[in-house]
Design a protein around this motif. Structure first.
Motif, PDB file in Angstrom:
ATOM      1  N   ALA A 337       0.821  -1.209   0.000  1.00 16.27           N
ATOM      2  CA  ALA A 337       0.000   0.000   0.000  1.00 16.27           C
ATOM      3  C   ALA A 337       0.856   1.260   0.000  1.00 16.27           C
ATOM      4  N   ALA A 338       2.086   1.162   0.532  1.00 17.24           N
ATOM      5  CA  ALA A 338       2.970   2.329   0.596  1.00 17.24           C
ATOM      6  C   ALA A 338       3.843   2.484  -0.644  1.00 17.24           C
ATOM      7  N   ALA A 339       3.750   1.560  -1.574  1.00 16.16           N
ATOM      8  CA  ALA A 339       4.647   1.574  -2.729  1.00 16.16           C
ATOM      9  C   ALA A 339       4.359   2.740  -3.660  1.00 16.16           C
ATOM     10  N   ARG A 340       5.391   3.233  -4.311  1.00 13.27           N
ATOM     11  CA  ARG A 340       5.246   4.254  -5.345  1.00 13.27           C
ATOM     12  C   ARG A 340       4.912   3.615  -6.691  1.00 13.27           C
ATOM     13  N   ALA A 341       5.393   2.412  -6.896  1.00 10.33           N
ATOM     14  CA  ALA A 341       5.301   1.782  -8.205  1.00 10.33           C
ATOM     15  C   ALA A 341       3.873   1.339  -8.510  1.00 10.33           C
ATOM     16  N   PRO A 342       3.406   1.535  -9.750  1.00 10.48           N
ATOM     17  CA  PRO A 342       2.181   0.858 -10.192  1.00 10.48           C
ATOM     18  C   PRO A 342       2.443  -0.644 -10.206  1.00 10.48           C
ATOM     19  N   MET A 343       1.544  -1.435  -9.635  1.00 12.33           N
ATOM     20  CA  MET A 343       1.847  -2.859  -9.423  1.00 12.33           C
ATOM     21  C   MET A 343       0.773  -3.756 -10.020  1.00 12.33           C
ATOM     22  N   VAL A 344       1.227  -4.943 -10.452  1.00 11.56           N
ATOM     23  CA  VAL A 344       0.353  -6.072 -10.739  1.00 11.56           C
ATOM     24  C   VAL A 344       0.823  -7.220  -9.864  1.00 11.56           C
ATOM     25  N   LEU A 345      -0.070  -7.755  -9.052  1.00  8.33           N
ATOM     26  CA  LEU A 345       0.221  -8.902  -8.195  1.00  8.33           C
ATOM     27  C   LEU A 345      -0.465 -10.122  -8.799  1.00  8.33           C
ATOM     28  N   THR A 346       0.261 -11.254  -8.849  1.00  6.33           N
ATOM     29  CA  THR A 346      -0.271 -12.438  -9.538  1.00  6.33           C
ATOM     30  C   THR A 346      -0.286 -13.655  -8.618  1.00  6.33           C
ATOM     31  N   PRO A 347      -1.027 -13.627  -7.524  1.00  2.00           N
ATOM     32  CA  PRO A 347      -0.991 -14.754  -6.590  1.00  2.00           C
ATOM     33  C   PRO A 347      -1.837 -15.939  -7.050  1.00  2.00           C
ATOM     34  N   HIS A 348      -1.401 -17.136  -6.671  1.00  2.00           N
ATOM     35  CA  HIS A 348      -2.318 -18.276  -6.667  1.00  2.00           C
ATOM     36  C   HIS A 348      -3.052 -18.250  -5.334  1.00  2.00           C
ATOM     37  N   GLU A 349      -3.925 -19.215  -5.099  1.00  2.00           N
ATOM     38  CA  GLU A 349      -4.792 -19.139  -3.916  1.00  2.00           C
ATOM     39  C   GLU A 349      -4.001 -19.095  -2.609  1.00  2.00           C
ATOM     40  N   GLY A 350      -2.966 -19.905  -2.495  1.00  2.00           N
ATOM     41  CA  GLY A 350      -2.182 -19.921  -1.262  1.00  2.00           C
ATOM     42  C   GLY A 350      -1.495 -18.594  -1.006  1.00  2.00           C
ATOM     43  N   GLU A 351      -0.910 -18.016  -2.039  1.00  2.00           N
ATOM     44  CA  GLU A 351      -0.256 -16.716  -1.889  1.00  2.00           C
ATOM     45  C   GLU A 351      -1.269 -15.622  -1.574  1.00  2.00           C
ATOM     46  N   PHE A 352      -2.450 -15.737  -2.173  1.00  2.00           N
ATOM     47  CA  PHE A 352      -3.498 -14.752  -1.890  1.00  2.00           C
ATOM     48  C   PHE A 352      -3.891 -14.798  -0.417  1.00  2.00           C
ATOM     49  N   ARG A 353      -4.112 -15.998   0.099  1.00  2.00           N
ATOM     50  CA  ARG A 353      -4.520 -16.123   1.504  1.00  2.00           C
ATOM     51  C   ARG A 353      -3.441 -15.584   2.437  1.00  2.00           C
ATOM     52  N   ALA A 354      -2.180 -15.844   2.115  1.00  2.00           N
ATOM     53  CA  ALA A 354      -1.098 -15.363   2.966  1.00  2.00           C
ATOM     54  C   ALA A 354      -1.051 -13.839   3.005  1.00  2.00           C
ATOM     55  N   LEU A 355      -1.383 -13.206   1.901  1.00  2.00           N
ATOM     56  CA  LEU A 355      -1.338 -11.745   1.831  1.00  2.00           C
ATOM     57  C   LEU A 355      -2.616 -11.088   2.333  1.00  2.00           C
ATOM     58  N   PHE A 356      -3.765 -11.667   1.959  1.00  2.00           N
ATOM     59  CA  PHE A 356      -5.031 -10.948   2.154  1.00  2.00           C
ATOM     60  C   PHE A 356      -6.050 -11.692   3.010  1.00  2.00           C
ATOM     61  N   GLY A 357      -5.748 -12.911   3.429  1.00  2.00           N
ATOM     62  CA  GLY A 357      -6.704 -13.662   4.236  1.00  2.00           C
ATOM     63  C   GLY A 357      -7.579 -14.568   3.385  1.00  2.00           C
ATOM     64  N   ASP A 358      -8.579 -15.142   4.024  1.00  2.00           N
ATOM     65  CA  ASP A 358      -9.433 -16.135   3.369  1.00  2.00           C
ATOM     66  C   ASP A 358     -10.151 -15.525   2.169  1.00  2.00           C
ATOM     67  N   ILE A 359     -10.280 -16.311   1.116  1.00  2.00           N
ATOM     68  CA  ILE A 359     -10.952 -15.842  -0.090  1.00  2.00           C
ATOM     69  C   ILE A 359     -12.460 -15.803   0.103  1.00  2.00           C
ATOM     70  N   GLY A 360     -13.018 -16.816   0.767  1.00  2.00           N
ATOM     71  CA  GLY A 360     -14.458 -16.870   0.963  1.00  2.00           C
ATOM     72  C   GLY A 360     -15.173 -17.347  -0.286  1.00  2.00           C
ATOM     73  N   PRO A 361     -16.507 -17.416  -0.227  1.00  2.00           N
ATOM     74  CA  PRO A 361     -17.256 -17.966  -1.355  1.00  2.00           C
ATOM     75  C   PRO A 361     -17.322 -17.042  -2.560  1.00  2.00           C
ATOM     76  N   ASN A 362     -17.183 -15.732  -2.357  1.00  2.00           N
ATOM     77  CA  ASN A 362     -17.300 -14.789  -3.463  1.00  2.00           C
ATOM     78  C   ASN A 362     -15.910 -14.323  -3.880  1.00  2.00           C
ATOM     79  N   ARG A 363     -15.334 -15.030  -4.840  1.00  2.00           N
ATOM     80  CA  ARG A 363     -13.960 -14.754  -5.251  1.00  2.00           C
ATOM     81  C   ARG A 363     -13.833 -13.367  -5.887  1.00  2.00           C
TER      82      ARG A 363
END
Length: 465
Positions: A337-363
């Motif tokens: 959130a503090a980055a200056r760079a425009p970013m694209v993040l490409t997580p698979h499900e495990g990486e997503f959960r580690a960064l942002f928490g549970d995905i839940g039913p509504n992906r």
């Protein structure tokens, strides 16, 4: 340079009901909308899976009314039609449509042999948000393994918002979505049970929505006087020999995607001759080189101080950066959130959960929230790839082959995204276009593909656009 035309909209059930209500308020009777749905459904069925016999399952709501209309349409086309109804129609347009059906209406207990019979599922449509009634569950269970199956609007028992299954839906070979595709068609069990998806226009004006399907990209022709730096310079940061293949795949994919110059900082053992190689000191100078247009960090990186240093440098720079694999595992939401760079993040499900928490039913909602939290474009990899921008826009790519589930496939995807961004494509659209190209390469290569094949297939994919 690629262009990505606007794709078909994805609506929530409430948005579609609002569009229908607006059409009715503007003077189109609800019955006319149902007649249009029935006519479009009949035409789609006959084009997809014509059969001499059909069994139409009708529920008590408007979805059942669509079913009676399709039964009439199929019979008019010479099909022998049986209708099974769970209960009498409960809405006025469905009652009117049912009254036009002068054939027998059978109960679920009368189910007979369905061999070579087309099953039309019109039990419950997009309004269902509760478990299926026991009678419907029993009927669908008895029909499991029958086929072909056509679902009107959505397979009965699928939540049209989240794609969750309420019970055991009957998987469709064809789903005919009335008005527009819904969120539940591209998520969870809804994606697995929809089969081929066809959208039927019923004449209701659709609202402007921020969520769409990814369309087929269009390829522009380079200017006659273009040169390699005009096509963009990408820096890919890799690591040691043990994982160098991942960075090499990503760099190769970026070059094959049209980037003019690709430079790798790292120790990949084998690289195409066209890819430049620099040590870290020389590569760091490229961050300040005005000709450098994008950065890719993650494939092949180790979990060490060098990688953390590169991540910090990347986020502090103003270059668009694609973060994949180890770069995602080294990052945290506050850092992003503090980055200056425009970013694209490409997580698979495990990486997503580690960064942002549970995905839940509504992906879709989960990826939207993650993109807002990280102030980045977030691409969640999966059978349906979901790409969200920080402003709430979402693109969903369903154009993908299951054969892509192989080691290195994600590195290739990251490289394509970075290569398109390096050429000047907006990061959100670049991520979506890359997902489509990646999927098309998967279809082209077919069974037995390895990630290297995807890179080799990219010129053919691009030439076909």
């Amino acid at each position: 340079m690629l262009m990505l035309p606007a794709g078909p909209p994805l609506l929530t059930p409430d948005e579609m009901r609002g569009a229908e209500a607006a059409a009715i308020a503007a003077g189109t009777p609800a019955l006319v909308l149902m007649e249009r749905a029935a006519a479009a459904g009949t035409a789609a069925i006959m084009a997809f899976a014509p059969r001499g016999r059909a069994l139409v399952l009708c529920g008590p709501g408007n979805n059942g009314g669509d079913g009676y209309g399709v039964a009439l349409g199929l019979r008019a086309r010479g099909v022998s039609v049986d209708v099974i109804a769970l209960a009498p129609p409960a809405t006025e347009p469905a009652q009117t449509m049912a009254a036009r059906w002068d054939g027998p209406v059978l109960g679920p207990e009368t189910l007979a042999d369905t061999h070579d019979t087309l099953i039309v599922d019109a039990l419950f449509g997009t309004g269902l948000g509760r478990p299926l009634p026991p009678a419907a569950e029993a009927l669908l269970a008895a029909l499991q393994g029958s086929g072909p199956v056509v679902a009107l609007d959505i397979a009965s028992g699928i939540d049209a918002l989240t794609g969750e299954a309420h019970g055991q839906p009957l998987a469709a070979d064809l789903t005919i979505a009335f008005g527009a595709a819904k969120h539940g068609h591209v998520q969870g069990a809804g994606a697995r049970t929809r089969g081929r998806l066809v959208v039927a226009d019923i004449g209701a004006a659709l609202p402007d929505v921020p969520i769409h399907l990814v369309s087929r990209p269009l390829r522009g022709v380079p200017a006659p006087d273009t040169h390699k730096f005009a096509r963009g310079q990408l820096l890919v940061v890799g690591s040691h020999l043990a994982t160098g293949g991942a960075a090499a795949l990503a760099a190769s994919a970026a070059l094959r995607s049209g980037a003019g110059v690709v430079t790798l900082a790292g120790d990949a053992a084998t690289l195409p001759n066209a890819i430049m190689r620099r040590d870290d000191a020389a590569a760091r100078t490229l961050l300040d080189d005005r000709r450098t247009t994008a950065l890719l960090l993650g494939p092949g990186l180790a979990e060490d101080g060098r990688s953390r240093d590169w991540l910090n440098r990347a986020l502090a720079a103003s270059l668009p950066v694609v973060l994949d694999a180890m770069a995602l595992r080294l990052a945290d939401p506050a850092m992003l959130a503090a980055a200056r760079a425009p970013m694209v993040l490409t997580p698979h499900e495990g990486e997503f959960r580690a960064l942002f928490g549970d995905i839940g039913p509504n992906r879709i909602a989960a990826v939207q929230a993650a993109a807002s939290l990280a102030s980045a474009v977030v691409l969640l990899k999966g059978p349906e790839t979901i790409i969200a921008a920080p402003d709430g826009r979402v693109l969903v790519n369903t154009h993908a082959s299951p054969h892509l589930a192989t080691a290195g496939s994600g590195d290739v995807l990251a490289g394509i995204i970075a290569g398109l961004i390096a050429q000047g494509m907006d990061p959100f659209r670049a991520a979506a276009a890359a997902a489509w190209l990646h999927g098309e390469a998967g279809f082209l290569c077919g069974p037995g593909l390895i990630a290297d094949d995807l890179v080799a297939a990219l010129p053919s994919v691009l030439a076909s656009l």
